[in-house]
Design an enzyme around this catalytic site. Structure first.
Site, mmCIF file in Angstrom:
data_model
loop_
_atom_site.group_PDB
_atom_site.id
_atom_site.type_symbol
_atom_site.label_atom_id
_atom_site.label_comp_id
_atom_site.label_asym_id
_atom_site.label_seq_id
_atom_site.Cartn_x
_atom_site.Cartn_y
_atom_site.Cartn_z
ATOM 1 N N ARG A 150 -101.665 -68.781 11.822
ATOM 2 C CA ARG A 150 -101.081 -67.710 11.528
ATOM 3 C C ARG A 150 -100.274 -66.942 10.429
ATOM 4 O O ARG A 150 -101.114 -66.090 9.963
ATOM 5 C CB ARG A 150 -100.006 -67.106 13.091
ATOM 6 C CG ARG A 150 -100.318 -67.472 14.336
ATOM 7 C CD ARG A 150 -101.793 -68.326 14.797
ATOM 8 N NE ARG A 150 -101.889 -67.670 15.878
ATOM 9 C CZ ARG A 150 -101.493 -68.425 17.173
ATOM 10 N NH1 ARG A 150 -100.100 -69.298 17.016
ATOM 11 N NH2 ARG A 150 -101.921 -68.051 18.816
ATOM 12 N N ASP A 325 -105.747 -74.721 24.437
ATOM 13 C CA ASP A 325 -104.764 -74.026 25.322
ATOM 14 C C ASP A 325 -105.084 -72.480 25.502
ATOM 15 O O ASP A 325 -105.697 -71.864 24.684
ATOM 16 C CB ASP A 325 -103.745 -73.999 25.008
ATOM 17 C CG ASP A 325 -103.461 -73.178 23.612
ATOM 18 O OD1 ASP A 325 -104.548 -73.559 23.092
ATOM 19 O OD2 ASP A 325 -102.123 -72.168 23.292
ATOM 20 N N GLU A 326 -105.183 -70.877 26.099
ATOM 21 C CA GLU A 326 -105.202 -70.183 26.486
ATOM 22 C C GLU A 326 -106.826 -69.940 26.509
ATOM 23 O O GLU A 326 -107.145 -68.809 25.532
ATOM 24 C CB GLU A 326 -104.163 -69.185 25.569
ATOM 25 C CG GLU A 326 -102.586 -69.367 25.725
ATOM 26 C CD GLU A 326 -102.561 -68.744 24.478
ATOM 27 O OE1 GLU A 326 -101.237 -68.070 24.948
ATOM 28 O OE2 GLU A 326 -102.812 -68.504 23.723
ATOM 29 N N TRP A 392 -96.019 -77.487 27.760
ATOM 30 C CA TRP A 392 -95.277 -76.544 26.600
ATOM 31 C C TRP A 392 -95.508 -75.636 27.736
ATOM 32 O O TRP A 392 -94.419 -75.043 27.631
ATOM 33 C CB TRP A 392 -96.542 -75.827 25.709
ATOM 34 C CG TRP A 392 -97.457 -74.911 26.423
ATOM 35 C CD1 TRP A 392 -98.750 -75.810 26.383
ATOM 36 C CD2 TRP A 392 -97.918 -73.589 26.772
ATOM 37 N NE1 TRP A 392 -99.988 -74.031 26.528
ATOM 38 C CE2 TRP A 392 -99.124 -72.934 26.800
ATOM 39 C CE3 TRP A 392 -96.968 -72.376 26.447
ATOM 40 C CZ2 TRP A 392 -99.959 -71.927 26.906
ATOM 41 C CZ3 TRP A 392 -97.457 -70.784 26.796
ATOM 42 C CH2 TRP A 392 -98.947 -71.086 27.023
ATOM 43 N N TYR A 417 -89.370 -74.276 21.856
ATOM 44 C CA TYR A 417 -90.148 -73.051 21.236
ATOM 45 C C TYR A 417 -88.812 -72.259 20.097
ATOM 46 O O TYR A 417 -88.346 -71.158 20.494
ATOM 47 C CB TYR A 417 -90.942 -71.909 21.553
ATOM 48 C CG TYR A 417 -92.040 -72.477 22.260
ATOM 49 C CD1 TYR A 417 -92.692 -73.495 22.338
ATOM 50 C CD2 TYR A 417 -93.343 -71.542 22.183
ATOM 51 C CE1 TYR A 417 -93.702 -74.496 22.507
ATOM 52 C CE2 TYR A 417 -95.213 -72.030 22.177
ATOM 53 C CZ TYR A 417 -94.886 -73.589 22.846
ATOM 54 O OH TYR A 417 -96.386 -73.532 23.073
ATOM 55 N N ASP A 419 -89.683 -70.257 17.660
ATOM 56 C CA ASP A 419 -89.721 -68.912 17.138
ATOM 57 C C ASP A 419 -89.289 -68.089 18.297
ATOM 58 O O ASP A 419 -89.071 -66.595 17.691
ATOM 59 C CB ASP A 419 -91.354 -68.923 17.367
ATOM 60 C CG ASP A 419 -91.546 -69.037 18.545
ATOM 61 O OD1 ASP A 419 -91.618 -70.011 19.271
ATOM 62 O OD2 ASP A 419 -93.119 -67.535 19.628
ATOM 63 N N TRP A 467 -94.189 -71.368 15.977
ATOM 64 C CA TRP A 467 -95.239 -70.693 15.748
ATOM 65 C C TRP A 467 -94.658 -69.451 14.862
ATOM 66 O O TRP A 467 -93.735 -69.383 14.754
ATOM 67 C CB TRP A 467 -95.315 -70.110 16.984
ATOM 68 C CG TRP A 467 -95.846 -71.282 17.837
ATOM 69 C CD1 TRP A 467 -95.136 -71.464 18.455
ATOM 70 C CD2 TRP A 467 -96.668 -71.220 18.167
ATOM 71 N NE1 TRP A 467 -95.528 -72.460 19.802
ATOM 72 C CE2 TRP A 467 -96.640 -73.027 19.117
ATOM 73 C CE3 TRP A 467 -98.437 -71.930 17.666
ATOM 74 C CZ2 TRP A 467 -98.482 -73.455 20.032
ATOM 75 C CZ3 TRP A 467 -99.349 -72.671 17.490
ATOM 76 C CH2 TRP A 467 -99.480 -73.582 18.706
ATOM 77 N N GLU A 469 -96.859 -66.258 13.877
ATOM 78 C CA GLU A 469 -96.280 -65.134 14.258
ATOM 79 C C GLU A 469 -95.985 -64.203 13.469
ATOM 80 O O GLU A 469 -96.036 -63.074 12.641
ATOM 81 C CB GLU A 469 -97.068 -64.559 16.149
ATOM 82 C CG GLU A 469 -98.129 -65.218 16.233
ATOM 83 C CD GLU A 469 -97.500 -66.296 16.610
ATOM 84 O OE1 GLU A 469 -98.384 -66.905 17.695
ATOM 85 O OE2 GLU A 469 -97.151 -66.990 16.705
#
EC number: 3.2.1.52
Length: 552
Positions: A150, A325-326, A392, A417, A419, A467, A469
């Site tokens: 990211r 994932d996702e 997760w 996490y 973030d 993460w 972002e």
């Protein structure tokens, strides 16, 4: 000199002595067989910090008043014994990694100035209290996931984080190298992955609902030699690097570079660019032979760059993370090609198609002596033997995987996490997710109570996930990761009591000394009193979640 009661992570046993070892111009450093790497590292950092020559000892008795390193296989993997007495300092490791972990403890004992790159004075970082320390890790997997897709982290930043991990006795870097927003690893046979896939035209600032944009193109990638350097640097610190190449979702950067990888019968993949915002992307890989062959080619080069070392830190270098994932299934539902593949394979639905996709690469990796690990969505439809799971979405995936006989790394979003925001205050920069304070992370327990002893043995360990972002540079990464990574390191290394019984007040007291080490290392951590003025990000929209996070 640091007090014996100020060590992080806390060792298993400490017996204080009466006196101290004082390093001088005459002190030598002897590294016995099997400990040469730890000796080289320790000598380099201590010569910088103390200004002492610390000449090489040629035999153990050369180290009177100095430092000796040796192996004692009876101590076990990564375990060590440190004895500081009138003869000097002796560190014995159960293996080379154990000797290195003991050397990290010695550096702490010398005081915060031992973390500086030049001496501050003749009497700084030269004194070790007399003591006997016996220590060994609780978990074999003690990790940090760095998302460099990211927001790209230059190579020097990755090397710096490996040093920070080593200082906290962590031993796995989960390296998130590919995503919708960028492809970060050079693949010789597919040059467009970095020529096209490593750069995006602009970047969303804050949460995806934010109206703010940074219109400066963002990108970067690691050359093959950069990767070799990172892996070698990590190995010198007894850290395994587990690469993540995300499939079949989180793949728009790859599709932008090679449109044939996408579902061309559903969308105009040739018009796709590297994604410039955040969230779950609908553009996923097509379940075709072309895609399989392409990613086999990618993974052939990945295996070369991340070699499995049977003698490395606890065998983690055998793992390759494939994400999983996702992965939205809408394009597969609309794709005639995907539906024909489902029919040809006799699969029940699109979830089973992803399971087939995962199983293909699990088998491909196993044939080459490697192990697949993925996020807990890969459990849908079943997993082949030998595959492991990063849990997760809470504890549930890890519990299911352990009960099905799969190894697990516990990293539930709601707890580790990094973030996620550290406080509910309005001055917290870009507030994401639940409030996870230093104490919350310290009371995190990786092994769910409902697992049987045999099932609990499937929990390899734990890791924190960073993460990126909303962490666009080194200072923002530091702020989100520290000091909470120190708490996670103690959870992963030390034999702590049950969460409610953990002495957080004592951990806070030890952290007061640890902050001085982080200061010496130049870490822009979040102060206990809250963000400093330049750490705030007023006006940048986040996505805070209120209340306590769900436990499962």
């Amino acid at each position: 000199m640091t007090s014996l009661t100020e060590l992080v992570p806390a060792p298993r046993g400490v017996v204080a002595g009466d006196g101290e070892v004082r390093l001088t111009e005459r002190s030598r450093l002897y590294a016995g067989p099997g400990t040469e790497g730890a000796g080289h590292w320790l000598g380099a950092v201590l010569r910088q910090a103390t200004g002492l020559p610390l000449r090489e000892g040629r035999e153990p008795r050369d180290t009177a008043g100095g430092i000796g390193l040796a192996l004692d296989p009876g101590l076990g993997p990564e375990a060590y014994r440190l004895v500081s007495d009138h003869d000097g300092v002796l560190i014995e490791g159960g293996d080379a990694a154990g000797a290195f972990r003991g050397a990290q403890t010695l550096r702490q004992l010398l005081g915060p100035d031992a973390y500086r790159r030049a001496p501050l004075g003749r009497d700084r970082a030269r004194t070790v209290p007399h003591a006997t320390i016996e220590d060994a890790p609780r978990f074999r997997w003690r990790g940090l996931m760095l998302d460099v897709a990211r927001h790209f982290m230059p190579k020097e930043g990755v090397l710096r984080y490996l040093d920070l991990m080593a200082a906290h006795k962590l031993n796995v870097l989960h390296f998130h190298l590919t995503d919708d927003q960028g492809w970060r690893i050079e693949i010789e046979r597919y040059p467009r992955l970095t020529e096209v896939g490593s750069w995006r035209a602009r970047t969303k600032i804050g949460h995806r609902a934010s109206p703010l944009w940074n219109d400066t193109p963002h990108g970067g990638h690691y050359t093959r030699d950069d990767i070799r350097e990172i892996v070698a640097y990590a190995a010198e610190r007894h850290i395994s690097v587990v690469p993540e190449i995300d499939v079949p979702g989180h793949s728009q950067a790859a599709i932008a570079a090679y449109p044939e990888l996408g579902n061309t019968d559903v969308v105009d993949t040739a018009s796709l660019t590297v994604w410039d915002t955040w969230g779950i992307n609908p553009n996923v890989l097509a379940p075709t032979d072309t895609t399989l062959r392409f990613y086999e080619g990618v993974l052939e080069e990945v295996l070369e760059l991340f070699p499995a070392d049977a003698t490395g830190p606890r065998g983690h270098s055998a793992f390759v993370h494939i994400g999983g994932d996702e992965c939205p299934k809408d394009q597969w539902r609309a794709s005639d090609t995907a539906q024909k593949r489902i029919a040809a394979l006799g699969l029940a639905d699109e979830d089973a198609l992803q399971s087939w996709f995962t199983g293909h690469f699990a088998g491909w990796l196993a044939e080459r002596g490697r192990r697949l690990i993925g996020w807990d969505e890969i459990l849908q439809g079943g997993l082949p033997p030998g595959a492991a799971v990063s849990s997760w979405r809470g504890y549930g995936g890890g519990i299911a995987a352990a009960r099905a006989g799969h190894d697990v790394v516990m990293c539930p979003e709601q707890h580790v996490y990094l973030d996620h925001r550290q406080d509910a205050g309005p001055e917290e920069p870009v507030p994401i997710g639940y409030v996870r304070t230093l104490e919350d992370v310290y009371r995190f327990e990786p092994v769910p109570a409902e697992l049987t002893p045999e099932e609990a043995g499937r929990v390899l360990g734990t890791q924190a996930n960073a993460w990126s972002e909303v962490t666009e540079d080194q200072a923002r990464v530091d702020y989100q990761v520290f000091p909470r990574l120190a708490a996670l390191a103690e959870v992963a290394w030390s034999a702590l009591p049950a969460p409610a019984e953990r002495d957080f007040a004592d951990f806070e007291r030890r952290m007061a000394a640890h902050y001085r080490r982080l200061d010496a290392l130049g870490v822009a951590y979040r102060p206990p009193t809250g963000p400093l003025p330049w750490q705030r990000r007023p006006g940048v929209l986040g996505r805070p979640l209120d209340g306590p996070p769900p436990h499962r």
